[in-house]
Design a protein around this motif. Structure first.
Motif, PDB file in Angstrom:
ATOM      1  N   LEU A  78      -6.176  17.365  33.915  1.00  0.00           N
ATOM      2  CA  LEU A  78      -5.377  16.281  34.988  1.00  0.00           C
ATOM      3  C   LEU A  78      -4.455  15.709  34.446  1.00  0.00           C
ATOM      4  N   VAL A  79      -3.325  16.265  34.688  1.00  0.00           N
ATOM      5  CA  VAL A  79      -1.932  15.539  33.960  1.00  0.00           C
ATOM      6  C   VAL A  79      -2.926  13.908  34.686  1.00  0.00           C
ATOM      7  N   SER A  80      -2.559  13.089  33.943  1.00  0.00           N
ATOM      8  CA  SER A  80      -2.486  11.473  34.423  1.00  0.00           C
ATOM      9  C   SER A  80      -2.379  10.579  33.574  1.00  0.00           C
ATOM     10  N   TRP A  81      -2.012   9.691  33.923  1.00  0.00           N
ATOM     11  CA  TRP A  81      -2.085   8.358  32.907  1.00  0.00           C
ATOM     12  C   TRP A  81      -2.769   7.799  32.183  1.00  0.00           C
ATOM     13  N   GLY A  82      -3.501   7.803  32.989  1.00  0.00           N
ATOM     14  CA  GLY A  82      -4.963   7.351  31.904  1.00  0.00           C
ATOM     15  C   GLY A  82      -5.444   8.445  30.621  1.00  0.00           C
ATOM     16  N   ARG A  83      -5.051   9.425  30.944  1.00  0.00           N
ATOM     17  CA  ARG A  83      -6.015  10.759  29.918  1.00  0.00           C
ATOM     18  C   ARG A  83      -4.287  10.453  28.641  1.00  0.00           C
ATOM     19  N   THR A  84      -3.619  10.264  28.606  1.00  0.00           N
ATOM     20  CA  THR A  84      -2.202  10.010  27.934  1.00  0.00           C
ATOM     21  C   THR A  84      -3.284   8.331  27.146  1.00  0.00           C
ATOM     22  N   ILE A  85      -3.193   7.317  27.825  1.00  0.00           N
ATOM     23  CA  ILE A  85      -3.835   6.209  27.543  1.00  0.00           C
ATOM     24  C   ILE A  85      -4.747   6.756  26.116  1.00  0.00           C
ATOM     25  N   SER A  86      -5.992   7.195  26.793  1.00  0.00           N
ATOM     26  CA  SER A  86      -7.210   7.684  26.165  1.00  0.00           C
ATOM     27  C   SER A  86      -6.925   7.705  24.950  1.00  0.00           C
ATOM     28  N   GLY A  87      -5.687   8.518  24.788  1.00  0.00           N
ATOM     29  CA  GLY A  87      -5.308   9.413  23.458  1.00  0.00           C
ATOM     30  C   GLY A  87      -5.441   8.157  22.103  1.00  0.00           C
ATOM     31  N   ILE A  88      -5.646   6.885  22.510  1.00  0.00           N
ATOM     32  CA  ILE A  88      -5.917   5.690  21.417  1.00  0.00           C
ATOM     33  C   ILE A  88      -7.079   6.029  20.618  1.00  0.00           C
ATOM     34  N   ARG A  89      -7.469   6.327  21.516  1.00  0.00           N
ATOM     35  CA  ARG A  89      -9.080   5.849  20.827  1.00  0.00           C
ATOM     36  C   ARG A  89      -9.310   7.388  19.514  1.00  0.00           C
ATOM     37  N   SER A  90      -8.601   8.006  19.130  1.00  0.00           N
ATOM     38  CA  SER A  90      -8.485   8.820  18.832  1.00  0.00           C
ATOM     39  C   SER A  90      -7.911   8.314  16.939  1.00  0.00           C
ATOM     40  N   ASN A  91      -6.909   7.471  17.697  1.00  0.00           N
ATOM     41  CA  ASN A  91      -5.923   7.109  16.847  1.00  0.00           C
ATOM     42  C   ASN A  91      -5.343   5.964  17.007  1.00  0.00           C
ATOM     43  N   THR A  92      -5.527   4.795  16.535  1.00  0.00           N
ATOM     44  CA  THR A  92      -5.379   3.547  16.994  1.00  0.00           C
ATOM     45  C   THR A  92      -3.712   2.885  16.590  1.00  0.00           C
ATOM     46  N   SER A  93      -3.383   3.396  15.764  1.00  0.00           N
ATOM     47  CA  SER A  93      -2.015   3.516  15.251  1.00  0.00           C
ATOM     48  C   SER A  93      -0.560   3.449  16.352  1.00  0.00           C
ATOM     49  N   ALA A  94      -1.336   4.640  16.816  1.00  0.00           N
ATOM     50  CA  ALA A  94      -0.099   5.875  18.305  1.00  0.00           C
ATOM     51  C   ALA A  94      -0.281   4.765  19.188  1.00  0.00           C
ATOM     52  N   TRP A  95       0.390   3.548  19.196  1.00  0.00           N
ATOM     53  CA  TRP A  95       0.586   2.633  20.465  1.00  0.00           C
ATOM     54  C   TRP A  95       1.571   2.950  21.379  1.00  0.00           C
ATOM     55  N   TRP A  96       2.645   3.925  21.142  1.00  0.00           N
ATOM     56  CA  TRP A  96       3.059   4.984  22.824  1.00  0.00           C
ATOM     57  C   TRP A  96       2.696   5.235  23.092  1.00  0.00           C
ATOM     58  N   LEU A  97       0.852   5.577  22.923  1.00  0.00           N
ATOM     59  CA  LEU A  97      -0.195   6.687  24.046  1.00  0.00           C
ATOM     60  C   LEU A  97       0.274   5.883  25.247  1.00  0.00           C
ATOM     61  N   VAL A  98      -0.077   3.955  24.190  1.00  0.00           N
ATOM     62  CA  VAL A  98      -0.634   2.858  25.749  1.00  0.00           C
ATOM     63  C   VAL A  98       1.026   2.117  26.381  1.00  0.00           C
ATOM     64  N   VAL A  99       1.681   2.005  25.450  1.00  0.00           N
ATOM     65  CA  VAL A  99       2.935   1.148  26.034  1.00  0.00           C
ATOM     66  C   VAL A  99       3.445   2.187  27.239  1.00  0.00           C
TER      67      VAL A  99
END
Lengths: 462, 576, 357
Positions: free
Chosen positions: C306-327
């Motif tokens: 399921l495509v969702s905002w939460g799934r995209t945000i959770s990508g930060i967990r494997s790479n903390t420098s990917a700020w755009w996944l949260v912003v």
């Protein structure tokens, strides 16, 4: 007062019991039970360490020992066509065939006689193997249609490897014929209620809970109570600190905003709080993580966890300062998330009491503004705050779940998320009971605080 | 106003106070455990961490030497002699002369017999070991030499040699001082043993043995290994100390029997991120299974590399795709080959393992070059080849996808992919397959599920394709349960239904009559070819383990086998 | 009802803040609905494996960058909005409908207004276990065993027959036994209130987490779960409003004319309820958006595809420098919630003032 508290707690017990029971029963009706994974489904390797049948035997022994073979509840309702003994049939594919046969043809004695005969035939074929038998045998074992079964047994008997097999095949085909003649297709519509007495899983579980034994976790096989006690300290520290900080900040902010001279501040703060309120905790917590604990931006705080094991006993202050380092980010996140709502509530209630008569009198006496606010208005505004705080605790618990997961703090919240993901039901039930209890305690404390803060209440009960 | 400022400054001060790192003794090795071992009972331990610790306390007859990845005799003097009779096989061992228990008494065949009784008797907590030793029917003790004995085993399989030596030997004097099990014969413990459940002495023994003490009490956890349990703080840490004068140090010619560090302490740190933090703060000496992203970061920190060495041994675990050959739409091997061309193992490897993996064409680890067939090219992404293969298998490409008439019914080629939910590597592999398949018009449905559901679906053959991983080893290659058609019925371990007459024959030979390693190599290479051709069981890549070990130790015996290093061999570097 | 629309129209004209928020929401909704027809460079689940963790504004094809599997962030953010609305709007609508139905009934009838003859109460009590057995247990068993449909139809037919028989029997019986004819009050208010209390005694998030562990992750089941946990809020609100409306003189007058209960609620109570319900609706929608993205962040109860905002945000967990996944998804989520809260705020101003008057 005490009576009132007691009554509230007593009212909570049925809810506790109902929810616990629901979760327990739901968890036990799901397929796949504890230990099955470890014993029955080992990951295959380059060689196998044990045979399927010996694993099944060991599994059965374990089930007997842990009481998992017992019926679930005091009574059970099932279809009259399905006997209780079916539950223990292994492997599951064979169980499924027998269940389907039972529903279709309704005559359990005939089905069970057929099953027994097939087992004998299978054993005989192991001794006298026959080429091409496996396909028919598979049909015999898994098909649920009488004509298919007849076809399969006909094929088998034509193979003619040994007289023993042949005679057994004839016996099987006789059983199939018997089933065909004596079928009663509508039996499964009739319900059958069996009384199991107190020898059931639910009873054991309930008695365990009442005597303080929450059984062990499926995931780690540690006692559940121990796991929760380990996490509780961290969670409480976080909750308490964040609550205290939030309340102090909210009080001071609303007092500042209530001052006439600081109108500009109010105009600035209220929209800012509104904006913060719109940011979900998830986003806020992760933004803090990305901004303040990231080597690419500013690394102010350690990122994860709650410290780790220290071999030498540290002094209390050393210990606390280390913990606080780890707690900084989660704390800031929790405070920021809850601040807008609490401030808003306190501010509203402060405003209301500032317009009340007693404050006007105080002001008329010529008291300076900050004294009017602190001495008179605030004290009266505190009463609704007690309610807010007690309502606030469950929200805080929900908040700490997410915060603990994001910042990898070993607390109860993270335990909950992990046990949900691993379907670790004993832990799940215990945590739910724990949260409920926490809420009851919060209510009780709020009542006590009311009693203490408002002298009118004392008079009422006296 | 002032109040807020004071409060805030106090707050900030507390946050930013320095945190002092306690000093540590250099000769102590500190290892991270992912979970509390719960019980250290040599018979019923339940996790990998516990096994690692029990290995330091107790010994088995045979074990792996992590320095060379070979099976070596530990408690036994040498590898057993094997004698095959019609339906039984005899394995004869002799226990090392020097071997002794903590109290100084020698380890004898009586102890081995006692261990077998504990493992096979009813009423005892032995469910995990019991099935594993079912094939051992009896033990015959040499009347002349109390350290010499023979296992009588039913049937023959190539892995039996390892299995007869792969369990921990218990001290009879300590576990059963009242000789409660003496009257029971090992041979009486096979077959129907329900009668024994009423045995009074056994009942007494069970009541004692089943208590948690036998998995926790340092006084009872005394084996022939080089260490004893010193301290166990539940859920926090365990410490082991070396025995003062351990027999293993006095033997000659046994480099694999070691107990070098004075103390070994195991810290329970469940969370990997916390463990990493502890590693960065020099609080633990060894950390394995470091996530790839973090491992990459560590590789670039020179301050860290000064203190720690990073290792990436080839592990013996591989990820594979299994295709259900019983599905009519997938029964043609060309269809399965087409799917194999869509798997794109390379990308899956890159995305999930960050290239800390080795692509493989066969199920033999590429690091075992003797048996690995390097003439096969692993399947790589090739849409055109896949489409051609599908056409050759009789599929017609239409507007909505690929169709074929199967037993009179027009069927569409769809793939239902299942894998264990929560595993990133399978999920990514499934997503990649889905994407590649959609490019040539095959709809793929991806479904992550609980492991119990996954097991039952694979057992009941209710799937099209699954992703799984398999742990192997470099010494025993009996793939019969995994790949032979005799195990392909419902409930058997051959989930994919792979198997041809030739592969069955090879598997039987590998398990039985092979005498030379050359013959073995040619058979296994041929097996890999058949598997590649059949494309039912498609190995994708072998994983590389990622470990950090403190530089002050040498002789760590890094290995691809769990636990990936031998902590008992850690030797302090001599200061230069 | 006309007054209701007029006050909203008035808000739109007079308050620029409301206008901006409402316009933004409508635009986003329109965008989310028309997404499948928009020319996006990549579908949200397309894996561009050559470009994982691409930062934003670096590449024209991925204007907002990509996540760890090379999924395009722009289309993920937009489709995430679509998913959010597709879950939260229907859930909120259903929950509001159920809550209103139960709340108004409870408020209207109270504990003793709803009178039923004993025999029909007995009928309902008796038919409940029969429904459970024939319509739930047996079909479930048959479904699990993957048997033919006839084995499901048969129990349902048996159930219908059984119920019919029982109804006739009881009907006949009540003629001879006067005891069964007596009317008894059904404490509907108590029942509804106890239900809401039980459901709200645990924090909603905890309850959802616990229940989600029993269901297979799917959109439909998750929606059902959310509805199940959310309706008590609306039920309480509409019950309180109903109790207030009941006291109003015009309502009492309408009652005394002899209108039927249904008409009373529909014609007179609902228009008055609309304001408070609308406030709760917009506010609750904001909470639901948060909840949905939190659940998909934790990957609980939601299918991974399921495509969702939460799934995209959770990508930060494997790479903390990917700020755009949260912003980007986080910013859009916050903005949407802010717009909803703004609307809710203005509604409160209008409707609660009117209520006080």
């Amino acid at each position: 007062m005490l009576l009132h508290l007691l009554k509230k707690l007593l009212l909570a017990i049925p809810i506790l019991w109902l929810l616990g029971t629901a979760v327990f029963l739901l968890s036990r009706t799901l397929p796949g039970s504890f230990g099955e994974e470890r014993f029955l489904n080992p990951e295959a390797g380059f060689y196998s360490k044990s045979s399927q049948s010996s694993r099944e035997a060991a599994w059965e022994q374990l089930q007997q020992k842990t009481g998992q073979h017992l019926p679930l509840f005091y009574f059970s309702i099932s279809s009259a066509a399905l006997p209780d003994t079916l539950q223990n049939v292994q492997p599951s594919a064979r169980k499924e065939q027998l269940q389907q046969l039972a529903i279709k043809y309704g005559n359990w004695p005939a089905i069970s006689a057929f099953d027994l005969q097939v087992e004998k035939l299978v054993k005989a074929l192991e001794i006298y193997p026959a080429k091409g038998a496996s396909k028919s045998l598979q049909d015999l074992r898994y098909s649920t249609n009488i004509s298919d079964l007849q076809k399969a047994i006909n094929k088998l008997s034509k193979l003619g490897t040994s007289p023993a097999v042949a005679s057994l095949a004839v016996a099987v085909s006789e059983k199939i014929e018997a089933l065909n003649i004596n079928q009663s297709s509508y039996t499964y519509l009739v319900p059958r209620i069996t009384w199991n007495g107190t020898v059931n899983q639910y009873h054991h579980w309930l008695v365990g809970i009442l005597t303080g034994d929450f059984s062990t976790s499926y995931r780690t096989s540690q006692p559940v109570l121990e796991m929760i006690l380990e996490g509780i300290g961290n969670t409480f520290l976080l909750l308490l600190c964040s609550m205290v900080v939030t309340l102090i900040l909210a009080l001071e902010l609303s007092i500042l905003m209530a001052k006439k001279k600081l109108q500009w501040l109010r105009r600035l703060l209220l929209p800012a709080l509104f904006a913060i309120d719109s940011i979900p905790m998830l986003v806020l917590a992760i933004l803090l993580l990305v901004l303040l604990a990231n080597p690419d931006f500013i690394q102010l705080f350690p990122v994860y966890g709650m410290g780790y094991y220290q071999p030498i006993n540290l002094s209390f202050w050393q210990n606390l300062s280390m913990r606080l380092q780890f707690m900084a980010l989660p704390l800031i996140a929790l405070v920021l998330v809850n601040l807008p709502y609490i401030t808003n509530q306190i501010y509203t209630s402060l405003q209301a009491s500032l317009q009340a008569d007693y404050t006007r009198t105080a002001r008329a006496k010529g008291l300076p503004e900050h004294l009017v606010i602190r001495r008179h208005a605030l004290r009266n505004a505190l009463l609704p705050i007690i309610t807010i705080v007690s309502d606030f605790i469950p929200a805080l618990v929900s908040g700490s779940i997410l915060i603990e997961t994001i910042y990898a703090i070993p607390g109860v919240g993270r335990l909950l998320v992990e046990s949900v993901m691993a379907r670790d039901y004993p832990v799940l039930v215990a945590i739910i009971l724990f949260v409920l209890l926490l809420r009851m305690v919060a209510y009780a404390l709020a009542d006590a605080a009311y009693f203490w803060a408002d002298p009118r209440m004392k008079q009422k009960t006296a | 106003m002032r109040k807020i400022y004071t409060a805030l400054t106090c707050f900030l001060f507390l946050f930013l106070t320095f945190c002092s790192q306690p000093e540590r003794a250099p000769e102590e090795v500190r290892v991270r455990l992912a979970a509390d071992p719960e019980t250290l009972s040599p018979v019923s331990y339940s996790n990998a961490g516990a096994l690692q610790i029990v290995n330091l306390l107790f010994q088995s007859l045979l074990s792996t030497d992590l320095g060379t990845d070979e099976i070596k005799p530990f408690l036994a003097e040498e590898m057993p002699t094997i004698e095959r009779q019609d339906s039984i096989t005899l394995y004869t061992y002799t226990i090392r002369e020097e071997a002794e228990w903590t109290n100084g008494s020698p380890v004898t065949a009586v102890d081995v017999a006692f261990t077998l009784k504990v493992a096979k008797a009813p009423l005892l907590n032995n469910e995990s070991l019991k099935p594993q030793l079912e094939f051992i029917q009896d033990i015959r003790i040499d009347s002349d030499n109390p350290r010499r004995f023979t296992f009588v085993c039913s049937g023959y399989a190539s892995e039996m040699e390892l299995l007869t030596g792969d369990f921990f030997i218990l001290p009879a004097y300590l576990y059963d001082p009242e000789n409660l099990l003496q009257h029971i014969q090992v041979s009486a413990l096979s077959g129907d043993i329900s009668e024994l459940e009423n045995d009074k002495k056994l009942k007494t023994f069970a009541a004692k043995y089943n208590s948690p003490n036998f998995g926790r009490d340092p006084k009872l956890l005394q084996g022939s290994g080089g260490y004893t349990l010193e301290n166990w703080e539940n859920g926090k840490y365990l410490t082991l100390t070396r025995k003062r004068d351990w027999w293993g140090n006095n033997t000659s010619n046994t480099q694999h029997l070691t107990a070098i560090p004075q103390r070994v302490s195991f810290q329970v740190i469940p969370d990997i991120t916390t463990a990493l933090l502890a590693l960065k703060n020099r609080q633990i000496d060894v950390l394995e299974s470091i996530p790839t992203a973090e491992f990459k970061q560590l590789k670039q920190q020179s301050a860290f590399l000064k203190d720690y060495a990073l290792h990436t041994p080839d592990a013996y675990e591989f990820v594979y795709a299994g295709i259900n050959t019983r599905q009519p739409k997938l029964s043609d091997k060309r269809t399965r080959q087409a799917i194999a061309y869509l798997l794109d193992a390379k990308s899956a490897m890159k995305v999930t393992q960050d290239n800390y993996a080795t692509q493989t064409a066969g199920l033999i680890p590429p690091s075992v070059s003797e048996f690995y067939n390097n003439s096969i090219q692993p399947y790589s992404l090739d849409l055109a080849k896949a489409a051609n293969l599908l056409r050759a298998a009789g599929w017609q490409q239409e507007q909505e996808g690929w169709f074929k008439i199967i037993s009179g019914k027009k069927e569409q080629l769809t793939i239902n992919v299942i894998y264990r939910a929560g595993s990133i590597s399978y999920e990514n592999a499934a997503n990649i397959l889905q994407q590649n398949a959609s490019q040539i018009g095959i709809p793929v449905q991806v479904q992550g599920m609980e492991s119990s559901l996954l097991s039952s679906k694979s057992k009941q053959h209710d799937f099209d394709l699954f992703f799984r991983s398999l742990g192997g080893n470099p010494f025993v290659f009996n793939f019969k349960p995994l790949l032979h058609t005799a195990y392909a019925n419902e409930g058997g371990l051959n989930y994919t239904g792979f198997g041809t007459h030739e592969s069955d024959r090879i598997l039987d030979k590998v398990n039985g009559t092979v005498t030379s390693r050359q013959e073995m190599a040619s058979l296994l290479k041929r097996l890999q070819e058949i598997m590649h051709e059949e494309a039912a069981f498609i190995p994708m890549y072998y994983i590389k383990e990622r470990i950090a070990i403190h530089r002050r130790f040498t002789n760590a015996k890094i290995s691809g086998l769990k636990p990936n290093y031998d902590v008992s061999a850690f030797t302090l570097k001599v200061e230069e | 009802m006309r007054q209701f629309w007029q006050s909203i129209l008035h808000l739109w004209e007079a308050k620029p803040g409301f206008k901006a928020a409402a316009a933004y929401l409508m635009l986003l909704l329109l965008l989310a609905l028309s997404l499948p027809w928009l020319p996006l460079p990549y579908p949200p689940n397309y894996l561009d494996l050559a470009h994982p963790y691409l930062p934003p504004f670096k590449d024209i094809v991925h204007p907002l960058g990509t996540d760890g599997l090379g999924r395009d962030l722009l289309s993920n953010v937009l489709y995430g909005a679509r998913t959010s609305f597709m879950i939260s709007v229907p859930v909120m609508l259903f929950a509001t409908a159920i809550g209103m139905l139960l709340g108004t009934t409870a408020g209207f009838f109270g504990n003793d207004s709803l009178q039923q003859p004993r025999y029909s109460v007995l009928f309902w009590l008796l038919s409940f276990p029969a429904v459970l057995y024939f319509a739930v247990y047996l079909p479930l068993q048959v479904y699990q065993l993957e048997m033919e449909l006839t084995y499901i139809i048969l129990p349902v037919a048996a159930l219908t027959g059984w119920l019919l028989l029982m109804w006739l029997l009881l009907n006949a019986l009540q003629r001879f036994v006067p005891f069964l004819k007596l009317k008894m009050a059904i404490p509907i208010d108590k029942v509804v209130m106890r239900l809401t209390e039980a459901l709200t005694s645990i924090p909603r998030f905890v309850l959802i987490l616990a229940l989600a562990s029993f269901i297979p992750p799917s959109l439909f089941m998750l929606s059902l779960l959310l509805i199940f946990t959310i309706w008590p809020a609306t039920a309480r609100l509409s019950r309180a409003e109903m109790l207030r409306i009941k006291q109003l003189p015009y309502f009492e007058a309408a009652c005394s004319i002899g209108n039927r209960p249904f008409q009373l609620i529909w014609r007179h109570a609902l228009p008055n309820l609309a304001g408070p319900i609308l406030i709760a609706f917009t506010f609750g929608l904001g909470g639901l958006l948060t909840l949905e993205s939190t659940l998909s962040f934790l990957n609980i109860g939601v299918p991974t595809s399921l495509v969702s905002w939460g799934r995209t945000i959770s990508g930060i967990r494997s790479n903390t420098s990917a700020w755009w996944l949260v912003v980007f998804p986080g910013g859009l989520l916050s903005l949407t919630i802010m717009a909803l809260y703004t609307c809710s705020y203005y509604f409160t101003q209008v409707f609660s003032q009117k209520g006080r008057r």
